[in-house]
Scaffold this motif. Sequence first.
Motif, mmCIF file in Angstrom:
data_model
loop_
_atom_site.group_PDB
_atom_site.id
_atom_site.type_symbol
_atom_site.label_atom_id
_atom_site.label_comp_id
_atom_site.label_asym_id
_atom_site.label_seq_id
_atom_site.Cartn_x
_atom_site.Cartn_y
_atom_site.Cartn_z
ATOM 1 N N ARG A 102 0.838 -1.211 0.000
ATOM 2 C CA ARG A 102 0.000 0.000 0.000
ATOM 3 C C ARG A 102 0.865 1.251 0.000
ATOM 4 O O ARG A 102 0.522 2.251 -0.656
ATOM 5 N N LYS A 103 1.971 1.218 0.707
ATOM 6 C CA LYS A 103 2.863 2.387 0.782
ATOM 7 C C LYS A 103 3.408 2.754 -0.596
ATOM 8 O O LYS A 103 3.484 3.925 -0.955
ATOM 9 N N LYS A 105 1.989 1.898 -3.498
ATOM 10 C CA LYS A 105 0.899 2.242 -4.413
ATOM 11 C C LYS A 105 0.351 3.643 -4.139
ATOM 12 O O LYS A 105 0.076 4.406 -5.066
ATOM 13 N N ASP A 106 0.189 3.995 -2.869
ATOM 14 C CA ASP A 106 -0.424 5.274 -2.512
ATOM 15 C C ASP A 106 0.456 6.458 -2.884
ATOM 16 O O ASP A 106 -0.037 7.484 -3.353
ATOM 17 N N ASN A 107 1.750 6.315 -2.664
ATOM 18 C CA ASN A 107 2.680 7.419 -2.968
ATOM 19 C C ASN A 107 3.960 6.822 -3.539
ATOM 20 O O ASN A 107 4.915 6.563 -2.793
ATOM 21 N N LYS A 353 -7.042 3.696 -14.101
ATOM 22 C CA LYS A 353 -6.985 5.103 -13.718
ATOM 23 C C LYS A 353 -6.878 6.005 -14.947
ATOM 24 O O LYS A 353 -7.349 7.151 -14.923
#
Length: 447
Positions: A102-103, A105-107, A353
């Motif tokens: 997640r780290k 992917k998010d930023n 996206k």
Amino acid sequence: MKRSAWRYLWKSEDIRKKLLITVLLLVAYRFAANIPVPGVNRAAIASIMTSAGGAGNLLGMLDLLSGGTISSFSILAMGVYPYITAQIILQLLVPIIPALERKLKDNPREGQKWMERWTVILTVPMALLSAVGQINIFNQMSQGTSVLSFTFGLTGVNLLPTLTTLISMVAGTMIGIWIGEMISEFGIPNQGLSLIIFSGIVAKIPTHIRSLVSDQQYWWLIFIILVVLALVIFAIVYVQQGRRNVRVMFPGRRVGNRMSMPVTSSLPLMVNMAGMIPLIFASSILSFPAIVAGFFLQVKTVWVANLMNGIYKLFSGSNSWYYLLYFLMVVAFTFFYTDVLFSQQNYGDNLKKQGAQIPGVTVGSQTQKYLTRVQRRITFPGAFFLGIVAVLPYVLGALLPVSARQAGLFLVSSAGLLIVVGVVRDTFTIIDTELKLHGYDESLIKG
């Protein structure tokens, strides 16, 4: 008439500066590679490096990645290998630990900085473990002759010299990483560590050529080897450049009162995404059982000694079963590492996206699954080819006399060939891009 922009290579002040900085830093690295570890017994090291067996194969791989510095046991004996190991460990942990995934992917930008920072931090304990492991392996293979002028250990009078040796080896690794980062920042971009390993491999080629030429009985082998090398290099370049272009439709955009037509593009998937990493994995894992078994060959229990002797012979690299296992392990690790890297790309969400879609495939997770299937199919020939390249030196060596094999059959190892070809290709691409960015585009230069 078009002329090559490469003739302006030295005229561009910025590019000339980057090339000079790169060369000077590589010279500094090779100079540091000749500084020995305090208290090393070079005669014992030289005899160990010529030995055969599982440990010898592992040390040969480490010697390759360290740029030939293990054979002289310099402060750079581990090269940048601990850093590469730390990178691989973190890459493998990302899909296993959801928080890390997640780290990233998010930023992505902050996630990349976090990965780089923790790679350096993890390098220190990895370098320390590698240093202890190298010294213990050398002592085990030296058959009673210590590779150091003192008894390696953290007790009594040996504490200070042992700490000095370990600190100097860890510091040497960090110096190598720092030089690589300086090359990437001020020299040829993003090529620092690759060029360090490349310089070590190339530096050993003249020694192998001299060994072949000086052997009057087998001097003719140099021509056969050069032909084989040319064919293998051509095959490596051909496979490394192999792509499967997947058709992707991007939606049209509104320009004023009009709607533009959808744009058709392609997503290139690499035939060999894993590079030479599977060779490192397979060689290290196959060598490990022989190293462990070597510690128990002299035990008094007969069945244990026989079992350890059988394991040692199987994984010592002295029989055809070892090379078959090596081939299968390279193929298996190519699929495994490609899956890990491909899942981190997350093409399904990224295309969603952007509003893009593969014709006939549902966006999102279904797109990712479809691309994963395609990637696995095209990885098969790449993995099979990588396995053939891995065992090719051994296959050719089995067809030649022993003295010819000892002279340096393939000049460099399989992993070395992949590194050399990959670094040269990437370096040329980067320099060509730099020339175009500075206005030296061959398509615009007319004579």
